[in-house]
Design a protein around this motif. Structure first.
Motif, mmCIF file in Angstrom:
data_model
loop_
_atom_site.group_PDB
_atom_site.id
_atom_site.type_symbol
_atom_site.label_atom_id
_atom_site.label_comp_id
_atom_site.label_asym_id
_atom_site.label_seq_id
_atom_site.Cartn_x
_atom_site.Cartn_y
_atom_site.Cartn_z
ATOM 1 N N LYS A 162 18.923 42.942 -22.594
ATOM 2 C CA LYS A 162 19.844 43.813 -21.869
ATOM 3 C C LYS A 162 20.960 44.318 -22.774
ATOM 4 O O LYS A 162 21.456 43.594 -23.630
ATOM 5 N N GLY A 163 21.322 45.563 -22.535
ATOM 6 C CA GLY A 163 22.414 46.174 -23.275
ATOM 7 C C GLY A 163 22.182 47.652 -23.438
ATOM 8 O O GLY A 163 21.134 48.188 -23.056
ATOM 9 N N SER A 164 23.162 48.331 -23.998
ATOM 10 C CA SER A 164 23.015 49.763 -24.251
ATOM 11 C C SER A 164 23.655 50.128 -25.579
ATOM 12 O O SER A 164 24.634 49.513 -26.005
ATOM 13 N N TRP A 165 23.047 51.140 -26.227
ATOM 14 C CA TRP A 165 23.508 51.592 -27.525
ATOM 15 C C TRP A 165 23.145 53.053 -27.714
ATOM 16 O O TRP A 165 22.235 53.579 -27.091
ATOM 17 N N ARG A 166 23.912 53.713 -28.566
ATOM 18 C CA ARG A 166 23.669 55.122 -28.886
ATOM 19 C C ARG A 166 22.466 55.241 -29.817
ATOM 20 O O ARG A 166 22.288 54.414 -30.711
ATOM 21 N N VAL A 167 21.680 56.296 -29.613
ATOM 22 C CA VAL A 167 20.518 56.555 -30.464
ATOM 23 C C VAL A 167 20.564 57.987 -30.979
ATOM 24 O O VAL A 167 21.100 58.883 -30.315
ATOM 25 N N LYS A 168 20.021 58.175 -32.165
ATOM 26 C CA LYS A 168 19.862 59.500 -32.766
ATOM 27 C C LYS A 168 18.547 59.441 -33.533
ATOM 28 O O LYS A 168 18.452 58.789 -34.566
ATOM 29 N N TYR A 169 17.524 60.111 -33.003
ATOM 30 C CA TYR A 169 16.177 60.022 -33.563
ATOM 31 C C TYR A 169 15.949 61.058 -34.665
ATOM 32 O O TYR A 169 16.078 62.244 -34.438
ATOM 33 N N SER A 170 15.581 60.580 -35.835
ATOM 34 C CA SER A 170 15.145 61.467 -36.916
ATOM 35 C C SER A 170 13.615 61.500 -36.956
ATOM 36 O O SER A 170 13.021 62.300 -37.658
ATOM 37 N N GLU A 171 12.986 60.632 -36.174
ATOM 38 C CA GLU A 171 11.534 60.498 -36.106
ATOM 39 C C GLU A 171 11.023 60.910 -34.730
ATOM 40 O O GLU A 171 11.783 60.943 -33.776
ATOM 41 N N HIS A 172 9.729 61.209 -34.641
ATOM 42 C CA HIS A 172 9.045 61.413 -33.369
ATOM 43 C C HIS A 172 8.454 60.059 -32.988
ATOM 44 O O HIS A 172 7.856 59.378 -33.833
ATOM 45 N N GLU A 173 8.610 59.643 -31.715
ATOM 46 C CA GLU A 173 8.119 58.333 -31.303
ATOM 47 C C GLU A 173 7.347 58.426 -29.995
ATOM 48 O O GLU A 173 7.845 58.972 -29.008
ATOM 49 N N PHE A 174 6.121 57.903 -30.005
ATOM 50 C CA PHE A 174 5.310 57.759 -28.800
ATOM 51 C C PHE A 174 5.351 56.292 -28.410
ATOM 52 O O PHE A 174 5.169 55.412 -29.262
ATOM 53 N N CYS A 175 5.587 56.006 -27.128
ATOM 54 C CA CYS A 175 5.721 54.622 -26.662
ATOM 55 C C CYS A 175 4.954 54.397 -25.369
ATOM 56 O O CYS A 175 4.754 55.327 -24.590
ATOM 57 N N THR A 176 4.599 53.148 -25.139
ATOM 58 C CA THR A 176 4.137 52.677 -23.841
ATOM 59 C C THR A 176 4.989 51.475 -23.493
ATOM 60 O O THR A 176 5.015 50.490 -24.248
ATOM 61 N N LEU A 177 5.729 51.555 -22.394
ATOM 62 C CA LEU A 177 6.545 50.422 -21.965
ATOM 63 C C LEU A 177 5.623 49.393 -21.323
ATOM 64 O O LEU A 177 4.914 49.705 -20.357
ATOM 65 N N LEU A 178 5.602 48.200 -21.867
ATOM 66 C CA LEU A 178 4.734 47.131 -21.387
ATOM 67 C C LEU A 178 5.433 46.258 -20.351
ATOM 68 O O LEU A 178 4.795 45.723 -19.444
ATOM 69 N N GLU A 179 6.749 46.068 -20.515
ATOM 70 C CA GLU A 179 7.544 45.215 -19.637
ATOM 71 C C GLU A 179 8.939 45.806 -19.506
ATOM 72 O O GLU A 179 9.419 46.482 -20.405
ATOM 73 N N GLY A 180 9.599 45.494 -18.400
ATOM 74 C CA GLY A 180 11.006 45.793 -18.254
ATOM 75 C C GLY A 180 11.329 47.113 -17.595
ATOM 76 O O GLY A 180 10.463 47.816 -17.064
ATOM 77 N N LEU A 181 12.629 47.435 -17.663
ATOM 78 C CA LEU A 181 13.170 48.649 -17.073
ATOM 79 C C LEU A 181 14.219 49.199 -18.028
ATOM 80 O O LEU A 181 15.125 48.474 -18.454
ATOM 81 N N VAL A 182 14.085 50.486 -18.373
ATOM 82 C CA VAL A 182 14.945 51.124 -19.363
ATOM 83 C C VAL A 182 15.418 52.471 -18.821
ATOM 84 O O VAL A 182 14.654 53.190 -18.181
ATOM 85 N N ARG A 183 16.673 52.788 -19.104
ATOM 86 C CA ARG A 183 17.211 54.122 -18.804
ATOM 87 C C ARG A 183 17.528 54.781 -20.143
ATOM 88 O O ARG A 183 18.235 54.202 -20.970
ATOM 89 N N VAL A 184 17.025 55.995 -20.342
ATOM 90 C CA VAL A 184 17.342 56.768 -21.536
ATOM 91 C C VAL A 184 18.092 58.002 -21.070
ATOM 92 O O VAL A 184 17.593 58.757 -20.233
#
Length: 124
Positions: free
Chosen positions: A56-78
């Motif tokens: 748990k927690g939150s942090w700032r992100v700045k993507y220089s990459e392209h990312e494909f994901c599959t969430l396996l567990e949990g709950l996330v807010r972007v």
């Protein structure tokens, strides 16, 4: 049956994971404890794939990459820098494009597979 060493099956490919917390300048709230088990990097160093998990927690992100994901567990807010947001739950497949800026917030401990492509900088 003889297996091929060219195919990386994560569950059969042990790696030494890397644990860390969000950098102080990116940290917003919570522990932001994370782990990355990178199972594959291509010879050019531009493509990577593995498993990420975070508490748990939150942090700032700045993507220089392209990312494909599959969430396996949990709950996330972007959330993006313009005020938009998406809730992600186990089973969701998603892409975060290079150039995305915003906040990654883990509401329930999460785990995802990832495939990242970051184009190498052009040589002068």
């Amino acid at each position: 049956m003889k297996s091929t060493p060219d195919i990386i099956v994560f569950a059969r490919h042990p790696v030494a994971g890397d644990t860390f917390v969000a950098a102080a300048e990116r940290h917003i709230e919570g522990e932001c404890r994370q782990r990355v088990d990178n199972h594959y990097s291509d010879p050019s160093g531009q493509f990577h794939a593995g498993i990420w998990s975070g508490g748990k927690g939150s942090w700032r992100v700045k993507y220089s990459e392209h990312e494909f994901c599959t969430l396996l567990e949990g709950l996330v807010r972007v959330s993006d820098a313009k005020g938009g947001e998406v809730m992600l739950q186990a089973g969701d497949h998603f892409v975060i494009p290079a150039g995305f800026e915003g906040v990654w917030q883990v509401l329930e401990p999460a785990k995802k597979t990832y495939a990242v492509f970051e184009q190498a900088a052009a040589a002068d």
